[in-house]
Design a protein around this motif. Structure first.
Motif: not given
Length: 266
Positions: A160-168, A183-186, A209-213
């Motif tokens: 579903g709706r997710s957020l990409r991450l770039d490692g530093m 980052v995604h809900g599960a 993270v929690p699906a509802e959040l």
């Protein structure tokens, strides 16, 4: 009159010098203005950190001061390097020293000195059971990667709706984008899973993270903010943990504010 002219000239010299320091971009100065740093530089960097820590009641929500200090130091160094948003002061911390049963993710507004959200976050399947002990930067390892991340773009994927991450942190998390660590809900990030298994569910390496959040989390931390995944690992090191640079940046901010205040009163 002559003394007044000399005083004004001195102030202008100071302003010129301050605009020549490493964080001279307008974006950075505006961002630090939003951080509400103490007006008195004598209060010190550590005092500033403790002030936010206490104001946001982070101890009461289970975050240690040591981990918070590391995360904020990384935030300042990443801000100094120009890698994060100049308009946001959002810092997310996941403490993988803690049990997965704990709400070990904190999202903090440093400018407002407020805790926005405290919730669960999952670690990778091959990192360990309740508490992760193994970490990797390798594709298909199904292990979590530690260190500092900068949040990227939002997209819709298999979770579903997710957020990409770039490692530093080179060698620790820089393959995050190639590994699709996002980052995604599960559904397995829940009290129900803890009740059933005695621990949180696990991901393929993503900080799920929690699906509802998930929408709230993604909306809050998206757009080039800092996520720090902490582990007390003797092998972990980061160029962004330079407290001297972070303190210097805060000090430079104090000086610039005081100088500009002086000019405005002339």
């Amino acid at each position: 009159m002559k003394r007044y002219a000399l005083g004004l000239a001195g102030v202008l010299v100071i302003i010129f010098a301050l605009t020549s320091i490493s964080w001279k971009s307008t974006g950075h100065s505006k961002a630090f203005n939003k951080l509400n740093l103490p007006a008195n530089p004598d209060l010190g960097y550590n005092t500033y950190l403790k002030d936010i820590y206490n104001s946001a009641q982070l101890e009461q929500h289970g975050l240690s001061l040591d981990v918070f200090e590391k995360a904020v130091t990384g935030f300042f160094n990443l801000k100094l390097s120009g890698k994060i948003s100049a308009d946001k002061a959002i810092l997310s911390i996941a403490d993988f020293d803690q049990s997965s049963k704990n709400k070990r993710l904190w999202i903090i507004d440093l400018a407002k000195r407020e805790l926005i959200l405290n919730t669960w976050v999952a670690h990778g399947q091959h990192s360990g059971g309740d508490k992760p002990t193994k970490f990797s930067n390798i594709n298909n390892s199904f292990q979590s990667s530690i260190g500092f991340y900068v949040t990227g773009e939002i997209y819709n994927g298999q979770h579903g709706r997710s957020l990409r991450l770039d490692g530093m942190d080179e060698g620790f998390n820089t393959n995050a984008r190639k590994r699709a660590i996002v980052v995604h809900g599960a559904s397995y990030v829940s009290q129900g899973t803890i009740n059933a298994l005695g621990r949180l569910g696990r991901s393929q390496g993503c900080p799920a993270v929690p699906a509802e959040l998930s929408n709230e989390v993604i909306n809050t931390i998206g757009g080039k903010t800092v996520l720090f995944i902490n582990v007390s690992d003797v092998d972990y090191n980061s160029k962004y943990l330079n407290e001297g640079l972070a303190a210097q940046l805060a000090s430079n901010y104090y000086e610039s504010v005081n100088t500009l205040d002086t000019v405005s009163n002339i």
